[in-house]
Design a protein around this motif. Structure first.
Motif, mmCIF file in Angstrom:
data_model
loop_
_atom_site.group_PDB
_atom_site.id
_atom_site.type_symbol
_atom_site.label_atom_id
_atom_site.label_comp_id
_atom_site.label_asym_id
_atom_site.label_seq_id
_atom_site.Cartn_x
_atom_site.Cartn_y
_atom_site.Cartn_z
ATOM 1 N N ARG A 1 0.734 -1.162 0.165
ATOM 2 C CA ARG A 1 0.005 0.091 0.039
ATOM 3 C C ARG A 1 1.007 1.207 -0.005
ATOM 4 N NH1 ARG A 1 -2.859 3.712 3.254
ATOM 5 N NH2 ARG A 1 -5.030 3.969 2.341
ATOM 6 N N GLY A 2 1.831 1.273 0.856
ATOM 7 C CA GLY A 2 2.951 2.424 0.581
ATOM 8 C C GLY A 2 3.430 2.686 -0.550
ATOM 9 N N GLU A 3 3.913 1.475 -1.055
ATOM 10 C CA GLU A 3 4.426 1.537 -2.416
ATOM 11 C C GLU A 3 3.507 2.270 -3.626
ATOM 12 O OE1 GLU A 3 6.439 -1.494 -5.956
ATOM 13 O OE2 GLU A 3 5.893 -2.091 -3.943
ATOM 14 N N VAL A 4 2.148 1.682 -3.518
ATOM 15 C CA VAL A 4 1.334 1.988 -4.282
ATOM 16 C C VAL A 4 0.958 3.598 -4.376
ATOM 17 C CG1 VAL A 4 -1.003 1.953 -4.968
ATOM 18 C CG2 VAL A 4 0.252 -0.159 -4.695
ATOM 19 N N LEU A 5 0.747 4.144 -2.995
ATOM 20 C CA LEU A 5 0.621 5.361 -2.731
ATOM 21 C C LEU A 5 1.858 6.162 -3.266
ATOM 22 C CD1 LEU A 5 -0.852 5.204 0.952
ATOM 23 C CD2 LEU A 5 -2.177 5.691 -1.116
ATOM 24 N N ALA A 6 2.901 5.835 -3.353
ATOM 25 C CA ALA A 6 4.160 6.554 -3.744
ATOM 26 C C ALA A 6 4.064 6.389 -5.268
ATOM 27 C CB ALA A 6 5.551 5.922 -3.086
ATOM 28 N N LYS A 7 3.635 5.459 -6.050
ATOM 29 C CA LYS A 7 4.015 5.426 -7.563
ATOM 30 C C LYS A 7 2.699 5.871 -8.167
ATOM 31 C CE LYS A 7 7.276 1.715 -7.066
ATOM 32 N NZ LYS A 7 7.990 0.252 -7.510
ATOM 33 N N ILE A 8 1.550 5.497 -7.572
ATOM 34 C CA ILE A 8 0.282 5.817 -8.384
ATOM 35 C C ILE A 8 -0.367 6.915 -7.504
ATOM 36 C CG2 ILE A 8 -1.992 4.633 -8.915
ATOM 37 C CD1 ILE A 8 0.502 3.209 -10.065
ATOM 38 N N ALA A 9 -0.872 7.972 -8.534
ATOM 39 C CA ALA A 9 -1.600 9.110 -8.159
ATOM 40 C C ALA A 9 -3.216 8.990 -8.616
ATOM 41 C CB ALA A 9 -1.042 10.350 -8.740
ATOM 42 N N ALA A 10 -3.899 9.782 -7.991
ATOM 43 C CA ALA A 10 -5.167 9.997 -7.947
ATOM 44 C C ALA A 10 -6.133 8.712 -8.214
ATOM 45 C CB ALA A 10 -5.600 10.788 -9.596
ATOM 46 N N THR A 11 -5.788 7.924 -7.207
ATOM 47 C CA THR A 11 -6.650 6.589 -7.107
ATOM 48 C C THR A 11 -6.644 6.300 -5.813
ATOM 49 O OG1 THR A 11 -6.491 4.213 -7.799
ATOM 50 C CG2 THR A 11 -4.630 4.985 -7.276
ATOM 51 N N GLU A 12 -7.681 5.655 -5.353
ATOM 52 C CA GLU A 12 -8.175 5.317 -4.037
ATOM 53 C C GLU A 12 -7.483 3.723 -3.636
ATOM 54 O OE1 GLU A 12 -12.354 5.515 -3.334
ATOM 55 O OE2 GLU A 12 -12.247 7.631 -3.580
ATOM 56 N N VAL A 13 -6.585 3.812 -2.652
ATOM 57 C CA VAL A 13 -5.961 2.652 -2.102
ATOM 58 C C VAL A 13 -6.784 1.928 -0.896
ATOM 59 C CG1 VAL A 13 -3.979 1.207 -1.737
ATOM 60 C CG2 VAL A 13 -4.221 2.938 -3.456
ATOM 61 N N PRO A 14 -7.386 0.904 -0.731
ATOM 62 C CA PRO A 14 -8.035 0.499 0.356
ATOM 63 C C PRO A 14 -7.171 0.511 1.795
ATOM 64 C CG PRO A 14 -7.814 -1.427 -1.030
ATOM 65 C CD PRO A 14 -7.538 -0.132 -1.743
ATOM 66 N N VAL A 15 -7.500 0.774 2.824
ATOM 67 C CA VAL A 15 -6.849 0.538 4.197
ATOM 68 C C VAL A 15 -6.559 -0.897 4.535
ATOM 69 C CG1 VAL A 15 -6.351 1.301 6.676
ATOM 70 C CG2 VAL A 15 -7.602 2.950 4.693
ATOM 71 N N VAL A 16 -5.392 -1.242 5.050
ATOM 72 C CA VAL A 16 -5.175 -2.618 5.391
ATOM 73 C C VAL A 16 -5.297 -2.598 6.949
ATOM 74 C CG1 VAL A 16 -3.542 -4.448 5.323
ATOM 75 C CG2 VAL A 16 -3.749 -3.116 3.428
ATOM 76 N N SER A 17 -6.207 -3.533 7.430
ATOM 77 C CA SER A 17 -6.418 -3.917 8.847
ATOM 78 C C SER A 17 -5.299 -4.422 9.475
ATOM 79 C CB SER A 17 -7.707 -4.063 9.168
ATOM 80 O OG SER A 17 -7.894 -5.511 8.672
ATOM 81 N N GLY A 18 -5.073 -4.528 10.582
ATOM 82 C CA GLY A 18 -4.299 -5.440 11.368
ATOM 83 C C GLY A 18 -4.679 -6.920 11.565
ATOM 84 N N PRO A 19 -3.797 -7.554 11.998
ATOM 85 C CA PRO A 19 -4.575 -9.077 12.291
ATOM 86 C C PRO A 19 -5.476 -9.083 13.505
ATOM 87 C CG PRO A 19 -2.164 -8.994 12.941
ATOM 88 C CD PRO A 19 -2.548 -7.515 12.253
ATOM 89 N N PRO A 20 -6.692 -9.898 13.577
ATOM 90 C CA PRO A 20 -7.350 -9.829 14.671
ATOM 91 C C PRO A 20 -6.917 -10.537 15.908
ATOM 92 C CG PRO A 20 -8.062 -11.475 13.176
ATOM 93 C CD PRO A 20 -6.873 -10.733 12.467
ATOM 94 N N THR A 21 -6.664 -9.740 16.925
ATOM 95 C CA THR A 21 -5.973 -10.320 18.136
ATOM 96 C C THR A 21 -6.874 -11.480 18.809
ATOM 97 O OG1 THR A 21 -7.113 -8.664 19.516
ATOM 98 C CG2 THR A 21 -4.672 -8.031 18.830
ATOM 99 N N VAL A 22 -8.159 -11.454 18.467
ATOM 100 C CA VAL A 22 -8.994 -12.518 19.391
ATOM 101 C C VAL A 22 -8.457 -13.937 18.779
ATOM 102 C CG1 VAL A 22 -10.849 -12.375 17.362
ATOM 103 C CG2 VAL A 22 -11.494 -12.833 19.913
ATOM 104 N N LEU A 23 -8.296 -14.270 17.465
ATOM 105 C CA LEU A 23 -8.033 -15.451 16.958
ATOM 106 C C LEU A 23 -6.459 -15.915 17.497
ATOM 107 C CD1 LEU A 23 -8.514 -15.407 13.229
ATOM 108 C CD2 LEU A 23 -9.835 -16.247 15.195
ATOM 109 N N GLN A 24 -5.542 -15.028 18.111
ATOM 110 C CA GLN A 24 -4.559 -15.515 18.573
ATOM 111 C C GLN A 24 -4.701 -15.733 20.067
ATOM 112 O OE1 GLN A 24 -1.677 -15.788 17.421
ATOM 113 N NE2 GLN A 24 -2.005 -15.067 15.495
ATOM 114 N N GLU A 25 -5.638 -14.954 20.739
ATOM 115 C CA GLU A 25 -6.012 -15.282 22.065
ATOM 116 C C GLU A 25 -6.995 -16.614 22.077
ATOM 117 O OE1 GLU A 25 -8.747 -11.876 23.229
ATOM 118 O OE2 GLU A 25 -7.000 -10.593 23.368
ATOM 119 N N GLN A 26 -7.584 -16.924 21.192
ATOM 120 C CA GLN A 26 -8.276 -18.107 21.249
ATOM 121 C C GLN A 26 -7.307 -19.434 20.919
ATOM 122 O OE1 GLN A 26 -11.448 -17.939 18.449
ATOM 123 N NE2 GLN A 26 -12.788 -16.677 19.936
#
Length: 444
Positions: free
Chosen positions: A290-315
């Motif tokens: 995503r960081g590379e895309v934002l640096a190389k591609i202009a005038a486009t929407e790049v979706p946000v990447v969420s982090g890993p769900p901690t609940v799965l690690q807890e389970q």
């Protein structure tokens, strides 16, 4: 009009002999049937059992019927003996003997004295009860005995069929239930802690009650055959037994699943950790991309990447703890849930990476398309065409610059494609002819 003898015309000697022979055969058949009923295993069991319900009510009536049967049979035997004695007085019976034999063999000559013990609960002909004595012809007495015998045999055979079928099957199922309970206990499946443990307790109570009822009231579990008049026509009702057998089979499969968890727990936990690790790495790759895309591609929407769900690690940590504590009944459903959710998480991470890198894929596709058209133009000798060179360079600068405006770059590629298509479609002029035209044009 004269009075007609109810016994009908006086029988001759041949008729008497034939009647005595027939009655003798009937007597032998009836005696054989009564002795078989007396020795029937079902009747002996009924005599010794502590009966309840409908079976107790019917057995009281059947016992009275059997007692009455023997009373009728004794009366029949006495009448037949008397007839034989009269016939044996003389080789050629007298008129008086034949009249007496006719009355004895055809008339209502048999009197059966009733008793409270024998007749209180037994059915009587035409529904009449309470008589101190009854009179019968020998044929009517045979019909009456057949009627009582069929009713008594029907009850005895039905009870015996239920006792022969159900208690043994219940005992086998109870033994299987006990083995399943021991197996369940070994993997921690206990009442109050796991639904399968509660099911085992319920099945145990139901089978115990069912066996008690079948032993004391077998006729409550008998289904008579529709339209059948034969004694014992029908089948044992196994509805409750079949339902509990299916329930036990379901519990057994669940226990086996828990056992499988115990055997494969470590392998499944390792596989879970691997899937979640791949999901985390994919998400990390998506964030980097995503960081590379934002640096190389202009005038486009790049979706946000969420982090890993901690609940799965807890389970996952909880699952590992269950394994250490040998709580297999808790580990089994948790592992199944975690495996599905881990696969979903890996799929989500891959979809995030695909969505984030989509602009780079679009740019790569445009670059490939631009170069493919340039190669095609070169093969047709148009590589030096000024318009094509200009539009190619413009599109190339846009695609190889950062940040790249994909929408503008795509339009530039499309203009180059269009110009190339027009140039390729235009009629070609040989170079020598083209030069002479130019000289003539200049001279003119």
């Amino acid at each position: 009009m004269g009075v007609t003898d109810p016994a009908g015309p006086v029988m001759d000697r041949d008729e008497v002999d034939r009647a005595l022979a027939r009655l003798g055969q009937e007597h032998e058949a009836i005696e054989t049937s009564l002795l078989a009923l007396q020795d029937h295993a079902g009747r002996r069991l009924l005599e010794g059992a502590e009966l309840t319900g409908v079976t107790k009510e019917r057995w009281i009536a059947t016992e009275a019927s059997i007692t009455l049967l023997w009373t009728y049979f004794d009366a029949y035997t006495d009448a037949l003996r008397t007839a034989r004695e009269i016939r044996s007085r003389r080789r050629w019976s007298s008129r008086e003997d034949l009249v007496e034999l006719t009355e004895l063999l055809r008339g209502e000559s048999v009197t059966v004295a009733g008793s409270a013990a024998a007749t209180a609960n037994a059915p009587t002909l035409n529904g009449v009860s309470g008589k101190l004595s009854e009179r019968f012809s020998l044929s009517a007495l045979v019909d009456r005995m057949n009627e009582l015998y069929a009713a008594g045999l029907d009850m005895v055979v039905a009870a015996d069929a239920v006792w022969s079928a159900l208690p043994a099957r219940i005992d086998l199922l109870a033994a299987e239930l006990q083995r399943t309970r021991q197996l369940a206990h070994s993997v921690g499946v206990r009442p109050g802690e796991h639904p399968a443990g509660d099911d085992l307790e319920r099945i145990t109570r139901t089978l115990t009650k069912l066996r008690e009822e079948v032993v004391s009231d077998p006729l409550a579990y008998w289904v008579p055959a529709q339209g059948s008049s034969a004694p014992g026509g029908g089948r044992p009702d196994t509805t409750v037994y079949d339902r509990e057998a299916r329930a036990l089979e379901e519990v057994r499969r669940e226990i086996e699943a828990v056992l499988t968890v115990r055997q494969d727990a470590e392998k499944r936990l390792v596989r879970l950790r691997d899937v979640l690790s791949r999901a985390d790495r994919t998400l990390a790759e998506a964030r980097t991309a995503r960081g590379e895309v934002l640096a190389k591609i202009a005038a486009t929407e790049v979706p946000v990447v969420s982090g890993p769900p901690t609940v799965l690690q807890e389970q996952l940590a909880t699952a590992a703890e269950y394994r250490r504590q040998a709580q297999w009944h808790r580990l089994s459903p948790l592992l199944e849930s975690l495996e599905q959710r881990a696969e979903d998480e890996l799929l989500r991470a891959r979809e995030s990476l695909t969505a984030v890198t989509a602009p780079l894929a679009v740019r790569a596709e445009l670059r490939g398309r631009l170069d493919a058209y340039k190669a095609k133009v070169a093969r047709h000798g148009l590589a030096e065409d000024p318009l094509l060179v200009e539009r190619y360079e413009k599109a190339r600068r846009m695609l190889w610059s950062a940040p790249c405006d994909l929408r503008v770059a795509e339009q530039a590629v499309l203009r180059y494609q269009q110009a190339a298509a027009e140039a390729l479609a235009a009629p070609r002029v040989p170079e020598q002819q083209s030069g002479s035209q130019d000289v003539r044009g200049e001279s003119s």
